[in-house]
Design an enzyme around this catalytic site. Structure first.
Site, PDB file in Angstrom:
ATOM      1  CD  GLU A 341     -22.563  67.494  -8.853  1.00 36.00           C
ATOM      2  OE1 GLU A 341     -22.035  68.622  -8.721  1.00 36.00           O
ATOM      3  OE2 GLU A 341     -23.779  67.311  -8.705  1.00 36.00           O
ATOM      4  CD  GLU A 463     -28.302  64.055  -6.905  1.00 41.85           C
ATOM      5  OE1 GLU A 463     -28.559  65.162  -7.401  1.00 41.85           O
ATOM      6  OE2 GLU A 463     -27.202  63.784  -6.379  1.00 41.85           O
TER       7      GLU A 463
END
Length: 629
Positions: A341, A463
């Site tokens: 991220e 995810e």
């Protein structure tokens, strides 16, 4: 494509199967629906001996007070609190059993305004304490929490449920701890990992607390061939602050010390059951303590230099990989998220700052000035990773166009002078919503997927979850999941794993929006069936049910299971016939009812409709019927 068409037929018919909306999807009874009360008190007897203080015993005072009460005249009062985290704590591990789920309920009130958090605490094998918020209460007067689920493993100690918040008195009344109903995953449905065996790994993420109940272990063993530790391998979980400080006192603050204690339950389970593991994550701006970036590991100290941070990064990565190689040599760490991220949705780097200053801030950018720390992270990971471990850059909102391009450009630049990044992880936290409101749309997601797969790198969906606002939109969720998985399957040659972020809806980080494939009672949701129909996988021949089934050793030779319209064939028209009967628009013949009554309750219902759909698409065999309610 025929398989896709079958998916769309089933997903479309799911809405019809719900005409009797009061009937839940594939509900199975608990093995023991009757719960056992472990402890219950309204404190009318004045006994608060089961409760302890959090913090110094010289501060918080726990008494049975007549100042406030929900019922009767007394409640527990935690008074003279000096800090918000001081408060009443109830110990679990001296009253409960590991591997069992329990439910906590209580009435809670603050002295002036109720701003109280109900939390869970335990100590791992390494002596580190862990905390998790279970519920937040805000409002005037008494607030109620009902059936908060808690569980722990046999390697956890000092396990508590506690109440904190504010600095005024906290009052508790009508507190109950009881065993949760025991459910077992369905045995008579296809396994996800088998259904996708010819395509890619099918994984799940799990936390230590989530893994504790035996039922969760059963679900994982049936459906998944990959595990990701939800939190337990992140930096804040494995950095050993005390050991770091001790080494820093000797003059070395460049060699961060780590412990795998927090991840041990998950890694032991993976080892003992030969389940491959995705490591998550080494370098991240969140869930990495700020002290990790400060001189002498002092959270109030100065930011370290770029040179010192590089040394810390290398030693941290080295120590993590050496620990897993030494302590878990038999676990297949087939993938590891090295960096996580780093890009904002607009395709730019995060701003400098600590995580306490906001999610857009990054302490890595604070020290390096930009994202130049990413390449050395992969260089170090490539140097120390276990043999066979592929290394990934992982990000969310990866389908936002500018972010898609930024990620692809970054990996191409880093790999220009060597193969450091093996693949890209697409988190895929999606929102099914309803119809055209889904975000991202399937076409937008597919467009990004096409771009990532064109890089030639390995792609993993790391995810995956897809939210809806309520259970009334499970059909739209099923269709959305089906379409997303169709897009993924089209790239089966470039994608090596699809990992769902959690096991059951109630344990998800997005629990309020039902994002996963399984209900709280471990039954499969419509989304499960929508992504497995049409795939070549066998349904188990032995059916496990929670109640006695009728003796079918001598089945009625005249029964053709599913043939509700008595046409001699089992097809979509039979599903429509059953649904019309449920609505009272058509009456089944005696023979039709006998064929349609798959659960032997003598009426046509939504379970019969769903079972017949499963017969049509091959997810259920006539040999498994009838299944008594």
């Amino acid at each position: 494509m025929k398989k896709n068409m079958k998916k769309r037929v089933l997903s479309g018919l799911l809405a019809l199967s719900c005409v009797a909306s009061a009937v839940p999807y594939m509900t199975v009874s608990a093995e023991d629906a009757d719960t056992t009360v472990i402890y219950s008190s309204d404190f009318e007897d004045g006994d608060v001996s089961a409760w302890t203080n959090r913090g110094s015993t010289d501060t918080t005072v726990i008494t049975a007070s007549e100042d406030n009460a929900v019922s009767g005249t007394k409640s527990l009062c935690a008074g003279e609190r000096s800090k918000s985290w001081n408060g009443p704590a109830f110990r679990l591990d001296d009253k409960c059993e590991p591997g069992t789920a329990y439910l906590v309920s209580a009435q809670v009130m603050g002295q002036w305004y109720t701003s109280v958090t109900v939390s869970f605490q335990y100590t791992d094998q390494g002596g580190e304490q862990h905390y998790e918020n279970l519920a937040s209460l805000n409002g005037n007067g008494w607030q109620e929490v009902t059936d908060l689920k808690v569980s722990y493993t046999d390697d956890m100690t000092d396990v508590y449920v506690y109440f904190e918040g504010g600095s005024d008195n906290i009052y508790i009344d009508d507190f109950t701890l009881k065993t949760a109903p025991v459910y077992h995953p369905q045995k008579d449905i296809v396994s996800l990992k088998d259904a996708y065996a010819d395509y890619f790994k099918i994984g799940t993420a799990v936390t230590t607390k989530e893994l504790a109940p035996a039922s969760t272990k059963e679900l994982i063993l049936k459906h998944f061939n990959s595990i990701t530790a939800g939190n337990e391998l992140k930096p804040d979980a494995i950095l050993d602050k005390n050991a770091c400080l001790a080494l820093a006192e000797s003059g070395d603050d460049e060699n961060p010390q780590i412990s795998l204690a927090s991840a041990r339950s998950i890694l032991n389970f993976a080892r003992d059951n030969n389940i491959p593991v995705r490591g998550h994550v080494l370098v991240w701006h969140q869930q990495t303590p700020t002290w990790f970036f400060k001189e002498n590991y002092d959270e109030n100290g100065e930011w370290v230099s770029k040179e010192k941070m590089l040394a810390r990064m290398e030693n941290y990565i080295k120590n993590v990989f050496e620990a897993v190689k030494e302590e878990y040599p038999d676990v297949d760490f087939y993938a590891w998220d090295v960096v996580n991220e780093c890009w904002l949705d607009g395709g730019v780097a995060r701003d400098p700052g600590s995580q306490e200053e906001g999610s857009a801030k990054s302490p890595w950018v604070q020290i390096f000035g930009d994202n130049s720390f990413i390449k050395p992270a992969f260089e170090f990971a490539k140097k120390y990773a276990p043999e066979g471990t592929k290394l990934y850059y992982n990000d969310f909102n990866e389908y936002m166009p500018q972010k898609t391009d930024a990620i692809i450009k970054m990996v191409e630049e880093i790999n220009a002078d060597g193969h450091y990044i093996d693949g890209i992880g697409l988190q895929s936290h999606l929102d099914a919503r309803s119809g055209s409101d889904a975000f991202p749309s399937v076409s937008v997601y597919k467009k990004a997927l096409d771009k990532f797969c064109a890089t030639g790198l390995d792609i993993q969906v790391t995810e995956l979850d897809a939210t809806v606002n309520d259970t009334d939109h499970f059909e739209e969720q099923a269709q959305y999941y089906s379409d997303i998985m169709d897009a993924i399957v089209e790239h089966k040659d470039e994608i090596s794993a699809v990992v769902f972020w959690g096991t059951t809806d109630d344990m998800s980080w997005r629990a309020s929006k039902y994002p996963l494939l399984f209900n709280e009672d471990y039954t499969a949701k419509p989304s499960f069936y929508s992504i497995v129909d049409g795939l070549d996988a066998e349904v188990p021949t032995e059916t496990e049910t929670e109640t006695e089934t009728q003796d079918t050793s001598a089945p009625d030779s005249e029964i053709l299971w599913g043939d509700a319209d008595s046409s001699g064939e089992v097809d979509i028209l039979d599903v429509i016939t059953i649904n019309k009967a449920i609505l009272g628009k058509e009456e089944l013949t005696d023979a039709g009812l006998k064929n349609a009554d798959t659960n032997q309750n003598n009426i046509p219902d939504a379970t019969d409709s769903l079972n017949v759909m499963k017969l049509i698409v091959g997810l259920l065999s006539a040999d498994n019927l009838p299944v008594a309610e």
